[in-house]
Write a protein that holds these residues in place. Sequence first.
Motif, PDB file in Angstrom:
ATOM      1  N   UNK A 196     -94.391 -12.552 -64.515  1.00 36.91           N
ATOM      2  CA  UNK A 196     -95.435 -12.358 -65.511  1.00 36.91           C
ATOM      3  C   UNK A 196     -96.043 -13.662 -65.979  1.00 36.91           C
ATOM      4  N   UNK A 197     -97.207 -13.586 -66.587  1.00 36.46           N
ATOM      5  CA  UNK A 197     -97.904 -14.803 -66.999  1.00 36.46           C
ATOM      6  C   UNK A 197     -97.236 -15.505 -68.176  1.00 36.46           C
ATOM      7  N   UNK A 198     -96.560 -14.760 -69.049  1.00 34.62           N
ATOM      8  CA  UNK A 198     -95.914 -15.395 -70.191  1.00 34.62           C
ATOM      9  C   UNK A 198     -94.705 -16.227 -69.773  1.00 34.62           C
ATOM     10  N   UNK A 199     -94.098 -15.878 -68.643  1.00 38.50           N
ATOM     11  CA  UNK A 199     -92.859 -16.531 -68.229  1.00 38.50           C
ATOM     12  C   UNK A 199     -93.015 -17.376 -66.964  1.00 38.50           C
ATOM     13  N   UNK A 200     -94.247 -17.469 -66.438  1.00 34.70           N
ATOM     14  CA  UNK A 200     -94.432 -18.152 -65.167  1.00 34.70           C
ATOM     15  C   UNK A 200     -94.068 -19.633 -65.256  1.00 34.70           C
ATOM     16  N   UNK A 201     -94.250 -20.227 -66.446  1.00 28.57           N
ATOM     17  CA  UNK A 201     -93.907 -21.643 -66.594  1.00 28.57           C
ATOM     18  C   UNK A 201     -92.408 -21.874 -66.417  1.00 28.57           C
ATOM     19  N   UNK A 202     -91.607 -20.816 -66.603  1.00 31.38           N
ATOM     20  CA  UNK A 202     -90.168 -20.960 -66.402  1.00 31.38           C
ATOM     21  C   UNK A 202     -89.838 -21.384 -64.983  1.00 31.38           C
ATOM     22  N   UNK A 203     -90.506 -20.794 -63.993  1.00 29.41           N
ATOM     23  CA  UNK A 203     -90.272 -21.160 -62.590  1.00 29.41           C
ATOM     24  C   UNK A 203     -91.167 -22.307 -62.139  1.00 29.41           C
ATOM     25  N   UNK A 204     -92.309 -22.478 -62.804  1.00 33.81           N
ATOM     26  CA  UNK A 204     -93.252 -23.510 -62.379  1.00 33.81           C
ATOM     27  C   UNK A 204     -92.834 -24.900 -62.847  1.00 33.81           C
ATOM     28  N   UNK A 205     -92.279 -24.984 -64.051  1.00 34.24           N
ATOM     29  CA  UNK A 205     -91.994 -26.292 -64.643  1.00 34.24           C
ATOM     30  C   UNK A 205     -90.504 -26.600 -64.758  1.00 34.24           C
ATOM     31  N   UNK A 206     -89.695 -25.601 -65.141  1.00 38.56           N
ATOM     32  CA  UNK A 206     -88.280 -25.874 -65.408  1.00 38.56           C
ATOM     33  C   UNK A 206     -87.525 -26.436 -64.186  1.00 38.56           C
ATOM     34  N   UNK A 207     -87.615 -25.822 -62.979  1.00 35.29           N
ATOM     35  CA  UNK A 207     -86.871 -26.390 -61.845  1.00 35.29           C
ATOM     36  C   UNK A 207     -87.282 -27.813 -61.469  1.00 35.29           C
ATOM     37  N   UNK A 208     -88.595 -28.147 -61.351  1.00 34.76           N
ATOM     38  CA  UNK A 208     -88.940 -29.541 -61.061  1.00 34.76           C
ATOM     39  C   UNK A 208     -88.492 -30.502 -62.163  1.00 34.76           C
ATOM     40  N   UNK A 209     -88.626 -30.086 -63.429  1.00 38.67           N
ATOM     41  CA  UNK A 209     -88.183 -30.947 -64.529  1.00 38.67           C
ATOM     42  C   UNK A 209     -86.670 -31.151 -64.484  1.00 38.67           C
ATOM     43  N   UNK A 210     -85.930 -30.120 -64.081  1.00 33.61           N
ATOM     44  CA  UNK A 210     -84.473 -30.240 -63.956  1.00 33.61           C
ATOM     45  C   UNK A 210     -84.091 -31.126 -62.779  1.00 33.61           C
ATOM     46  N   UNK A 258     -81.055 -24.077 -66.767  1.00 26.94           N
ATOM     47  CA  UNK A 258     -80.702 -25.094 -65.772  1.00 26.94           C
ATOM     48  C   UNK A 258     -81.342 -26.439 -66.115  1.00 26.94           C
ATOM     49  N   UNK A 259     -82.557 -26.384 -66.668  1.00 29.33           N
ATOM     50  CA  UNK A 259     -83.221 -27.626 -67.091  1.00 29.33           C
ATOM     51  C   UNK A 259     -82.397 -28.335 -68.165  1.00 29.33           C
ATOM     52  N   UNK A 260     -81.975 -27.598 -69.188  1.00 31.36           N
ATOM     53  CA  UNK A 260     -81.199 -28.218 -70.270  1.00 31.36           C
ATOM     54  C   UNK A 260     -79.844 -28.721 -69.769  1.00 31.36           C
ATOM     55  N   UNK A 261     -79.208 -27.956 -68.893  1.00 29.00           N
ATOM     56  CA  UNK A 261     -77.928 -28.409 -68.328  1.00 29.00           C
ATOM     57  C   UNK A 261     -78.108 -29.669 -67.498  1.00 29.00           C
ATOM     58  N   UNK A 262     -79.191 -29.716 -66.733  1.00 33.79           N
ATOM     59  CA  UNK A 262     -79.468 -30.880 -65.901  1.00 33.79           C
ATOM     60  C   UNK A 262     -79.657 -32.135 -66.738  1.00 33.79           C
ATOM     61  N   UNK A 263     -80.447 -32.027 -67.787  1.00 39.82           N
ATOM     62  CA  UNK A 263     -80.713 -33.207 -68.616  1.00 39.82           C
ATOM     63  C   UNK A 263     -79.505 -33.584 -69.465  1.00 39.82           C
ATOM     64  N   UNK A 264     -78.686 -32.599 -69.816  1.00 36.08           N
ATOM     65  CA  UNK A 264     -77.445 -32.915 -70.517  1.00 36.08           C
ATOM     66  C   UNK A 264     -76.508 -33.689 -69.591  1.00 36.08           C
ATOM     67  N   UNK A 265     -76.374 -33.217 -68.349  1.00 34.04           N
ATOM     68  CA  UNK A 265     -75.530 -33.904 -67.372  1.00 34.04           C
ATOM     69  C   UNK A 265     -76.080 -35.283 -67.052  1.00 34.04           C
ATOM     70  N   UNK A 266     -77.401 -35.404 -66.957  1.00 34.00           N
ATOM     71  CA  UNK A 266     -78.013 -36.699 -66.688  1.00 34.00           C
ATOM     72  C   UNK A 266     -77.761 -37.674 -67.827  1.00 34.00           C
ATOM     73  N   UNK A 267     -77.855 -37.176 -69.062  1.00 29.94           N
ATOM     74  CA  UNK A 267     -77.573 -38.029 -70.217  1.00 29.94           C
ATOM     75  C   UNK A 267     -76.134 -38.512 -70.231  1.00 29.94           C
ATOM     76  N   UNK A 268     -75.208 -37.627 -69.914  1.00 34.87           N
ATOM     77  CA  UNK A 268     -73.790 -38.017 -69.850  1.00 34.87           C
ATOM     78  C   UNK A 268     -73.544 -39.040 -68.750  1.00 34.87           C
TER      79      UNK A 268
END
Length: 285
Positions: A196-210, A258-268
């Motif tokens: 859906x259009x409301x959630x498309x940014x979840x797959x469009x932005x979150x994986x590359x950012x992670x 997954x994005x938040x977990x990735x950046x948490x792991x990267x910070x650690x």
Amino acid sequence: MEWLAGPFEVTFVQRALWGGMLVSAICALAGTWVVLRGMAFLGDAMSHGLLPGVALAALLGGNLLVGAVLSAVVMTAGVTALGRTPRLSQDTGIGLLFVGMLSLGVIIVSRSQSFAVDLTGFLFGDVLAVRERDLVLLGVALLLALVVSVLGHRAFLALAFDPRKARTLGLRPRLAHAVLLGLLALAIVASFHIVGTLLVLGLLIAPPAAALPWARSVRGVMALAALLGITATFCGLLLSWHLSTAAGATVSALAVSLFFLSHLASGLRHHRRARFVGVHATATD
């Protein structure tokens, strides 16, 4: 083991998984450039800008995908044209197009008394309703996205990091920007049926950012983003089956998690490295 494999023995869940995997790959190709260029607001505006075409197609009994494509073309042309207006900032132009297209879509929807169910599917997606012909279309879209990404890689790279150098190298940054908008539109049109259009940014932005903290090249970000998107799709479908939650929303939520977990792991990781370097420097002194 039955808990893990059982849902994917059902045909429509298998199609949903394949559809999500194809969309994850498409979104990884387009979303990487969106993240690198800081175009998240543009992606959000374009995804919502599909509403008038889809609403009109539904009202006239036409193909929703054709309506989405027409709206994407209008949005792409509008953003490109307004981007060349020196007295108007790009964010202002995008915001005006966003509100204008969304308002037009709501007006069209208000003319129909039976569009509520279709509108819900448009906004939130229906990944479990993916058909075989949808998979064929997604396969064609992925192939087209790959061709555009390969042919435009050098121009996109220069545009992302140094637009002035792109012009110096004769890479035609305006044309490259327009083509990149087309790639983004392709990813959004391909994805809206899944999440859906409301959630498309979840797959469009979150994986590359992670993927960004862990990859050493743009191609590496794309590959890892596709893998993370596929992981979110698989786990999201599995959880939605057992927990009876909305499949598209679950997939999108996991991608963001997954994005938040990735950046948490990267910070650690950076903290440990800094601590190790500090200890090593102290020992050397």
